[in-house]
Design an enzyme around this catalytic site. Sequence first.
Site, short mmCIF file in Angstrom:
data_model
loop_
_atom_site.label_atom_id
_atom_site.label_comp_id
_atom_site.label_asym_id
_atom_site.label_seq_id
_atom_site.Cartn_x
_atom_site.Cartn_y
_atom_site.Cartn_z
N SER A 73 -21.11 60.68 -28.16
CA SER A 73 -21.22 59.21 -28.37
C SER A 73 -22.66 59.03 -29.15
O SER A 73 -23.53 59.07 -28.45
CB SER A 73 -20.88 58.25 -26.95
OG SER A 73 -20.08 58.41 -26.38
N HIS A 78 -16.62 57.17 -32.53
CA HIS A 78 -16.30 58.63 -32.47
C HIS A 78 -15.35 59.02 -33.65
O HIS A 78 -14.16 58.39 -33.78
CB HIS A 78 -15.35 59.11 -31.45
CG HIS A 78 -16.31 59.40 -29.71
ND1 HIS A 78 -16.54 60.39 -29.38
CD2 HIS A 78 -16.53 58.40 -29.21
CE1 HIS A 78 -17.20 60.03 -28.16
NE2 HIS A 78 -17.19 58.93 -28.07
N HIS A 96 -11.06 62.50 -24.90
CA HIS A 96 -11.35 62.49 -23.36
C HIS A 96 -10.11 62.34 -22.59
O HIS A 96 -8.99 61.81 -23.07
CB HIS A 96 -12.13 61.04 -23.21
CG HIS A 96 -13.42 61.07 -23.88
ND1 HIS A 96 -13.62 60.65 -25.29
CD2 HIS A 96 -14.66 61.38 -23.50
CE1 HIS A 96 -14.93 60.78 -25.75
NE2 HIS A 96 -15.65 61.03 -24.66
N TYR A 148 -9.83 60.24 -20.23
CA TYR A 148 -9.38 58.68 -19.89
C TYR A 148 -8.46 58.28 -21.09
O TYR A 148 -7.76 57.19 -20.81
CB TYR A 148 -10.70 57.73 -19.80
CG TYR A 148 -11.58 57.75 -21.00
CD1 TYR A 148 -11.35 57.16 -22.02
CD2 TYR A 148 -12.88 58.27 -20.75
CE1 TYR A 148 -12.11 56.99 -23.04
CE2 TYR A 148 -13.63 58.38 -21.65
CZ TYR A 148 -13.46 57.65 -23.03
OH TYR A 148 -14.35 57.71 -23.98
N GLU A 149 -8.32 58.83 -22.17
CA GLU A 149 -7.42 58.50 -23.19
C GLU A 149 -6.06 58.81 -22.84
O GLU A 149 -5.16 58.20 -23.62
CB GLU A 149 -7.91 59.02 -24.64
CG GLU A 149 -9.14 58.61 -25.07
CD GLU A 149 -9.91 59.26 -26.20
OE1 GLU A 149 -9.35 58.99 -27.42
OE2 GLU A 149 -10.64 60.44 -25.98
N ALA A 185 -23.16 61.26 -23.71
CA ALA A 185 -24.13 60.24 -23.40
C ALA A 185 -23.80 60.15 -21.86
O ALA A 185 -22.84 60.25 -21.47
CB ALA A 185 -23.79 58.73 -24.23
N MET A 206 -18.12 61.16 -18.55
CA MET A 206 -16.80 61.16 -18.40
C MET A 206 -16.26 62.37 -19.43
O MET A 206 -15.23 62.08 -19.92
CB MET A 206 -16.00 59.97 -19.05
CG MET A 206 -16.65 58.35 -18.47
SD MET A 206 -15.92 57.20 -18.99
CE MET A 206 -17.02 55.97 -18.21
N SER A 207 -17.00 63.37 -19.67
CA SER A 207 -16.86 64.03 -20.67
C SER A 207 -17.36 65.95 -20.22
O SER A 207 -17.83 65.75 -19.20
CB SER A 207 -17.10 63.76 -21.82
OG SER A 207 -18.46 63.86 -22.10
N ASN A 219 -28.18 54.99 -20.08
CA ASN A 219 -28.58 53.74 -19.24
C ASN A 219 -28.77 54.12 -17.89
O ASN A 219 -28.46 55.14 -17.37
CB ASN A 219 -27.03 52.99 -19.36
CG ASN A 219 -25.80 53.88 -18.83
OD1 ASN A 219 -25.20 54.57 -19.51
ND2 ASN A 219 -25.51 53.83 -17.63
N HIS A 268 -20.55 49.48 -23.32
CA HIS A 268 -20.14 50.75 -24.10
C HIS A 268 -21.31 50.45 -25.24
O HIS A 268 -21.74 51.48 -25.76
CB HIS A 268 -18.78 50.69 -24.67
CG HIS A 268 -18.50 51.81 -25.47
ND1 HIS A 268 -18.71 53.24 -25.20
CD2 HIS A 268 -18.06 52.04 -26.67
CE1 HIS A 268 -18.53 54.11 -26.10
NE2 HIS A 268 -18.04 53.30 -27.11
#
Length: 266
Positions: free
Chosen positions: A25, A55, A77, A79-80, A107, A205-206, A229, A241
């Site tokens: 990201s 992306h 990802h 989550y997609e 990220a 998440m990756s 963050n 995001h």
Amino acid sequence: MENSVEYIKNKIGDFTPQIGIILGSGLGELADEHCDTAIPYVEIPGFIKSTVKGHKGRLVFSNISGKQVVMMQGRNHFYEGHSLKDITYPVKVMKQLGVKTLILTNAAGAVNESFTPGDLMLITDHINFMGQNPLIGENDDTLGERFPDMTEIYKTKLINLAEDRAKELGIKLQKGVYLANSGPSYETPAEIRMARLIGADAVGMSTVPEAIVANYCGLNVLGISCISNAASSTGGIKLSHEEVIETTTKAKTGFKKLILKIIENL
Ligand code: HPA
């Protein structure tokens, strides 16, 4: 696999990438600035299309400092809704194209309280909290073994190289353990406290699925997180995001410099 590799080879001719990079990201700019040939994922047999804002979805080939490099500008990802097998398919393709070293970037939220947003963190190890493994299913013995060793996914040699180059450039580097959740929801404060207790320094998440598959098929992996963050436990501060993209955008100059320096010295 043969179709994917053949399709790509027809486009890149005798270009043989030795280095692969997956750009996370806000870090995709490197591929805009170093682009000899680009192939959108949608065109490549076997690839799936990226759906996340920020992306792009293409493979970018470029000669950087005399090294032949393939970059994934945008990744898919879990989550997609894709399977981990589909997400990690491009790693296997990169291996078939000749890649030996894979640089994974992302990220991530800081779990370690000494980290500041904007910091870069070398991944020394990971914790897979996605509840899935990309190697589940029939094993392809031509790619790797059924029960791969996982003791040194993120190669010490590459970590040392990155640290030395960062010092040269005056870039501060953190080091730590990356924990992967499935997402897409960010973590609760309790989940961040747990992550800290079990030894994580950053959450995202990756990356972990790709690292597992890269290690499995014998690639040397270097992982770099851009800490975007403070993860949610700081309390009262909501996470978005947009914040993640904003911080990685600010950190990308140092990130790009470091990546280029690492490539030069690989
Ligand atoms: N949690 C999970 N994934 C992330 C975060 C986070 O705080 N920041 C960027 N990706």
